[in-house]
Design a protein around this motif. Structure first.
Motif, mmCIF file in Angstrom:
data_model
loop_
_atom_site.group_PDB
_atom_site.id
_atom_site.type_symbol
_atom_site.label_atom_id
_atom_site.label_comp_id
_atom_site.label_asym_id
_atom_site.label_seq_id
_atom_site.Cartn_x
_atom_site.Cartn_y
_atom_site.Cartn_z
ATOM 1 N N UNK A 1 4.400 11.847 10.066
ATOM 2 C CA UNK A 1 5.747 11.310 10.158
ATOM 3 C C UNK A 1 5.952 10.241 9.092
ATOM 4 N N UNK A 2 7.038 10.362 8.356
ATOM 5 C CA UNK A 2 7.341 9.377 7.317
ATOM 6 C C UNK A 2 7.938 8.126 7.947
ATOM 7 N N UNK A 3 7.428 6.981 7.533
ATOM 8 C CA UNK A 3 7.972 5.700 7.966
ATOM 9 C C UNK A 3 8.112 4.768 6.785
ATOM 10 N N UNK A 4 9.231 4.074 6.743
ATOM 11 C CA UNK A 4 9.489 3.027 5.760
ATOM 12 C C UNK A 4 9.905 1.789 6.529
ATOM 13 N N UNK A 5 9.167 0.702 6.357
ATOM 14 C CA UNK A 5 9.448 -0.516 7.111
ATOM 15 C C UNK A 5 9.667 -1.664 6.135
ATOM 16 N N UNK A 6 10.896 -2.173 6.131
ATOM 17 C CA UNK A 6 11.248 -3.270 5.224
ATOM 18 C C UNK A 6 10.972 -4.626 5.872
ATOM 19 N N UNK A 7 10.713 -5.597 5.004
ATOM 20 C CA UNK A 7 10.587 -6.984 5.441
ATOM 21 C C UNK A 7 10.935 -7.887 4.273
ATOM 22 N N UNK A 8 11.151 -9.167 4.580
ATOM 23 C CA UNK A 8 11.382 -10.146 3.524
ATOM 24 C C UNK A 8 12.812 -10.597 3.362
ATOM 25 N N UNK A 9 13.720 -10.025 4.116
ATOM 26 C CA UNK A 9 15.107 -10.457 3.999
ATOM 27 C C UNK A 9 15.298 -11.865 4.549
ATOM 28 N N UNK A 10 16.465 -12.416 4.291
ATOM 29 C CA UNK A 10 16.763 -13.758 4.779
ATOM 30 C C UNK A 10 17.957 -14.334 4.059
ATOM 31 N N UNK A 11 18.096 -15.637 4.168
ATOM 32 C CA UNK A 11 19.193 -16.345 3.529
ATOM 33 C C UNK A 11 18.660 -17.214 2.407
ATOM 34 N N UNK A 12 19.335 -17.177 1.275
ATOM 35 C CA UNK A 12 18.901 -17.935 0.110
ATOM 36 C C UNK A 12 20.136 -18.497 -0.596
ATOM 37 N N UNK A 13 19.969 -19.605 -1.252
ATOM 38 C CA UNK A 13 21.059 -20.181 -2.026
ATOM 39 C C UNK A 13 21.235 -19.424 -3.332
ATOM 40 N N UNK A 14 22.448 -19.408 -3.837
ATOM 41 C CA UNK A 14 22.699 -18.786 -5.132
ATOM 42 C C UNK A 14 21.750 -19.388 -6.176
ATOM 43 N N UNK A 15 21.189 -18.517 -6.994
ATOM 44 C CA UNK A 15 20.210 -18.936 -7.985
ATOM 45 C C UNK A 15 18.778 -18.840 -7.500
ATOM 46 N N UNK A 16 18.611 -18.608 -6.213
ATOM 47 C CA UNK A 16 17.282 -18.535 -5.635
ATOM 48 C C UNK A 16 16.657 -17.151 -5.739
ATOM 49 N N UNK A 17 15.491 -16.999 -5.112
ATOM 50 C CA UNK A 17 14.723 -15.758 -5.195
ATOM 51 C C UNK A 17 14.279 -15.297 -3.819
ATOM 52 N N UNK A 18 14.086 -13.993 -3.690
ATOM 53 C CA UNK A 18 13.506 -13.376 -2.501
ATOM 54 C C UNK A 18 12.688 -12.180 -2.944
ATOM 55 N N UNK A 19 11.680 -11.843 -2.158
ATOM 56 C CA UNK A 19 10.931 -10.615 -2.409
ATOM 57 C C UNK A 19 10.974 -9.757 -1.152
ATOM 58 N N UNK A 20 11.465 -8.557 -1.300
ATOM 59 C CA UNK A 20 11.478 -7.593 -0.219
ATOM 60 C C UNK A 20 10.252 -6.691 -0.321
ATOM 61 N N UNK A 21 9.712 -6.317 0.826
ATOM 62 C CA UNK A 21 8.576 -5.392 0.882
ATOM 63 C C UNK A 21 8.968 -4.166 1.687
ATOM 64 N N UNK A 22 8.377 -3.050 1.325
ATOM 65 C CA UNK A 22 8.591 -1.793 2.040
ATOM 66 C C UNK A 22 7.232 -1.143 2.246
ATOM 67 N N UNK A 23 6.767 -1.140 3.473
ATOM 68 C CA UNK A 23 5.508 -0.481 3.794
ATOM 69 C C UNK A 23 5.787 0.985 4.108
ATOM 70 N N UNK A 24 5.109 1.859 3.383
ATOM 71 C CA UNK A 24 5.365 3.289 3.497
ATOM 72 C C UNK A 24 4.173 4.009 4.106
ATOM 73 N N UNK A 25 4.444 5.036 4.880
ATOM 74 C CA UNK A 25 3.387 5.876 5.430
ATOM 75 C C UNK A 25 3.946 7.273 5.638
ATOM 76 N N UNK A 26 3.041 8.235 5.687
ATOM 77 C CA UNK A 26 3.441 9.621 5.938
ATOM 78 C C UNK A 26 3.717 10.438 4.691
ATOM 79 N N UNK A 27 3.563 9.823 3.513
ATOM 80 C CA UNK A 27 3.721 10.558 2.252
ATOM 81 C C UNK A 27 2.943 9.799 1.178
ATOM 82 N N UNK A 28 2.817 10.421 0.028
ATOM 83 C CA UNK A 28 2.078 9.791 -1.054
ATOM 84 C C UNK A 28 2.998 9.446 -2.212
ATOM 85 N N UNK A 29 2.718 8.319 -2.857
ATOM 86 C CA UNK A 29 3.533 7.874 -3.973
ATOM 87 C C UNK A 29 3.340 8.750 -5.215
#
Length: 126
Positions: A1-29
Motif C-alpha cells: 500500500x502506498x503511503x505519503x505522510x507530510x510533516x513540517x507545516x506551521x506558521x512563519x513570518x514573511x521572509x522566514x523559512x520552513x522545511x516540509x518532509x514527506x515520508x514515502x512507503x509502498x513504492x520505490x523512488x
C-alpha cells in the motif's frame, strides 16, 4: 500500500523559512517521481516542485524559483521541500504527491490518479 505522510507545516513570518518532509512507503523512488502541490483557499491545487530522483530532473513553478528547493534523503524514503524567503502568497495546504515515471506532471493539473498525502498547512503572516 502506498503511503505519503507530510510533516513540517506551521506558521512563519514573511521572509522566514520552513522545511516540509514527506515520508514515502509502498513504492520505490527509482521508478517514480515525487513532489509537492499546494492549494490555497478558493483556488485549485497547483504544482510547486517535483523531482525524479533516478535522474535528478527537477521542476519548479515560476512563483517559487530561487526560493524553494526539493530533495530526497540518501535512502530514497523521504522527500523534502525547503522553503525560504517565504511570502504571504505561499500560504496553502501543501500536499506530497508521487506517480510512476513519466506520469507526474508538476506543471499540469492535480490528477486523482497520482498518490497523495493528506497535506500539511503552511501559513505565512506579513
Amino acid at each position: 500500500e502506498v503511503q505519503l505522510v507530510e510533516s513540517g507545516g506551521g506558521t512563519v513570518l514573511a521572509g522566514g523559512s520552513l522545511r516540509l518532509s514527506c515520508e514515502a512507503s509502498g513504492f520505490t523512488f527509482n521508478d517514480h517521481s515525487i513532489g509537492w502541490f499546494r492549494q490555497a483557499p478558493g483556488k485549485e491545487r497547483e504544482g510547486v516542485a517535483c523531482i525524479s530522483p533516478a535522474d535528478g530532473l527537477e521542476y519548479f513553478d515560476d512563483s517559487v524559483k530561487g526560493r524553494f528547493t526539493i530533495s530526497t534523503d540518501k535512502g530514497w524514503k523521504t522527500a523534502y521541500l525547503q522553503m525560504a524567503n517565504m511570502k504571504p502568497e505561499d500560504t496553502a495546504v501543501y500536499y506530497c504527491t508521487a506517480a510512476p515515471i513519466p506520469q507526474l506532471d508538476c506543471s499540469g493539473r492535480a490528477r486523482p490518479s497520482y498518490y497523495w498525502g493528506r497535506g500539511t498547512r503552511v501559513t505565512v503572516s506579513s
